[in-house]
Design a protein around this motif. Structure first.
Motif, PDB file in Angstrom:
ATOM      1  N   UNK A 196       3.946   7.361  -2.586  1.00  0.00           N
ATOM      2  CA  UNK A 196       2.684   8.106  -2.735  1.00  0.00           C
ATOM      3  C   UNK A 196       1.453   7.269  -2.435  1.00  0.00           C
ATOM      4  N   UNK A 197       1.529   5.949  -2.708  1.00  0.00           N
ATOM      5  CA  UNK A 197       0.343   5.108  -2.627  1.00  0.00           C
ATOM      6  C   UNK A 197       0.635   3.816  -1.863  1.00  0.00           C
ATOM      7  N   UNK A 198      -0.436   3.269  -1.268  1.00  0.00           N
ATOM      8  CA  UNK A 198      -0.380   1.978  -0.585  1.00  0.00           C
ATOM      9  C   UNK A 198      -1.285   1.008  -1.329  1.00  0.00           C
ATOM     10  N   UNK A 199      -0.777  -0.194  -1.553  1.00  0.00           N
ATOM     11  CA  UNK A 199      -1.501  -1.239  -2.267  1.00  0.00           C
ATOM     12  C   UNK A 199      -1.837  -2.364  -1.302  1.00  0.00           C
ATOM     13  N   UNK A 200      -2.988  -2.970  -1.486  1.00  0.00           N
ATOM     14  CA  UNK A 200      -3.330  -4.148  -0.692  1.00  0.00           C
ATOM     15  C   UNK A 200      -4.228  -5.066  -1.490  1.00  0.00           C
ATOM     16  N   UNK A 252       4.085   8.484 -11.270  1.00  0.00           N
ATOM     17  CA  UNK A 252       2.794   8.049 -10.758  1.00  0.00           C
ATOM     18  C   UNK A 252       1.944   9.221 -10.281  1.00  0.00           C
ATOM     19  N   UNK A 253       0.660   9.141 -10.591  1.00  0.00           N
ATOM     20  CA  UNK A 253      -0.340  10.029 -10.004  1.00  0.00           C
ATOM     21  C   UNK A 253      -1.634   9.225  -9.907  1.00  0.00           C
ATOM     22  N   UNK A 297      -5.070   9.683   2.734  1.00  0.00           N
ATOM     23  CA  UNK A 297      -5.779   8.519   3.261  1.00  0.00           C
ATOM     24  C   UNK A 297      -6.960   8.104   2.407  1.00  0.00           C
ATOM     25  N   UNK A 298      -7.217   8.851   1.316  1.00  0.00           N
ATOM     26  CA  UNK A 298      -8.354   8.546   0.440  1.00  0.00           C
ATOM     27  C   UNK A 298      -8.095   7.299  -0.389  1.00  0.00           C
ATOM     28  N   UNK A 299      -9.148   6.523  -0.587  1.00  0.00           N
ATOM     29  CA  UNK A 299      -9.032   5.370  -1.476  1.00  0.00           C
ATOM     30  C   UNK A 299      -9.060   5.865  -2.914  1.00  0.00           C
ATOM     31  N   UNK A 300      -8.018   5.535  -3.646  1.00  0.00           N
ATOM     32  CA  UNK A 300      -7.862   6.012  -5.023  1.00  0.00           C
ATOM     33  C   UNK A 300      -8.545   5.075  -6.005  1.00  0.00           C
ATOM     34  N   UNK A 301      -8.468   3.764  -5.735  1.00  0.00           N
ATOM     35  CA  UNK A 301      -9.018   2.809  -6.687  1.00  0.00           C
ATOM     36  C   UNK A 301      -9.297   1.480  -6.027  1.00  0.00           C
TER      37      UNK A 301
END
Length: 318
Positions: A255-259, A6-7, A274-278
């Motif tokens: 690496x990432x948090x999903x909600x 993942x990236x 802490x940046x929003x990736x998508x």
């Protein structure tokens, strides 16, 4: 299906590959089997739907019309699950998916179960209830193996090594316990600020064990350092929807948090920055209350009344 690397680019390339409309009420819980090959979803319509992740198909639907079903989780075997009840009583049930028969009943809670978590390493699980108790169980015995009084609403989860469990109490404190000596009390207690969070509805450790994720029935998610309790970051989906719990999850590599969100979108952040990736459009007609990443494969699921399976562009090409 490809294994995971993942990236941010692969996260942004996630797309809905299939939408299942098996349910006529909200899906209240979802879980992947440990090998990543099966997905199970429980719903307020009393159904349990099993999906084949490798084929992208519905495998089977069974029903718990008498007792209802919530907080469903696979055990270490892909053909058995545990789940709480939403009707009749507050018993936790151990179900064989093969023949739709209950193997064991776990009685003790006197009010609705609000969290249920299987140990990642043993046949033990932990449950919390609106009766303000935390209970430890073993699949091999109907008797409660440990009982703690939380003095308030509690949620709980094991760490990835199955050696520690965390209990969140009254949306204010997180207490850490050693599984082998929990009766001696917590070995660490973290007091949190109250300015962002509503009622806590879920707590999870990251896959590397270094972070704790807390989500609520508001629009804020909180990330803690699991060693010292430092509040690392707060995340917001910017749409406030009181009394609706929107599940948040880590990707397996932490690496990432999903909600999910109340308007049917999926939000993803980088845990380090802490940046929003998508912000992804899942074509959900209502609030996304369940979201998880497959533990073995490049696949995500999100669910409201519908269940969406997401894969990446590279996965599709592969």
């Amino acid at each position: 299906m490809k294994k995971m690397l993942l990236n941010e680019d692969t996260i942004r390339s996630l797309r809905v590959a299939k939408i299942f409309r098996e349910n006529n009420d909200k899906i209240n819980a979802a879980d992947f089997s440990k090998n990543g090959e099966l997905l199970i979803c429980s719903s307020q319509d009393d159904s349990i739907v099993i999906y084949d992740c490798l084929k992208g198909t519905t495998k089977r639907t069974i029903y718990s019309k008498k007792y209802g079903v919530d907080h469903i989780q696979f055990t270490h075997a892909p053909n058995t699950v545990i789940h709480s009840s939403s009707k009749v009583d507050d018993t936790i049930r151990y179900l064989s998916l093969h023949d739709n028969k209950y193997l064991r009943y776990f009685n003790g809670h006197t009010k609705r179960v609000v969290s249920l978590n299987m140990s990642p390493t043993e046949d033990k699980f932990i449950s919390t209830s609106l009766d303000h108790t935390v209970r430890l169980w073993d699949l091999r015995s109907p008797n409660c193996q440990g009982l703690m009084h939380a003095n308030g609403r509690a949620i709980a989860s094991f760490d990835p090594d199955g050696l520690i469990f965390a209990v969140g109490i009254n949306s204010q404190q997180v207490k850490l316990y050693d599984v082998r000596s929990f009766d001696k009390g917590p070995f660490s207690t973290f007091q949190l600020s109250e300015e962002h969070l509503r009622d806590w509805t879920g707590l999870k450790f990251s896959g590397d064990g270094k972070m704790i994720l807390i989500y609520s029935n508001g629009n804020f998610i909180q990330l803690l350092d699991s060693f010292n309790g430092d509040e690392l970051r707060n995340f917001s989906v910017h749409i406030f929807y009181i009394a609706v719990s929107l599940e948040a999850s880590f990707t397996p590599d932490s690496q990432f948090i999903l909600s999910g969100s109340a308007d049917g979108q999926v939000h993803i952040w980088n845990t380090d920055t802490g940046d929003k990736v998508a912000v992804l459009q899942g074509h959900h007609p209502s609030a996304v209350q369940c979201i998880k990443f497959n533990p073995k494969y490049m696949m995500m699921i999100s669910a409201c009344t519908n269940t969406a399976i997401w894969i990446t562009e590279s996965n599709e090409e592969g």
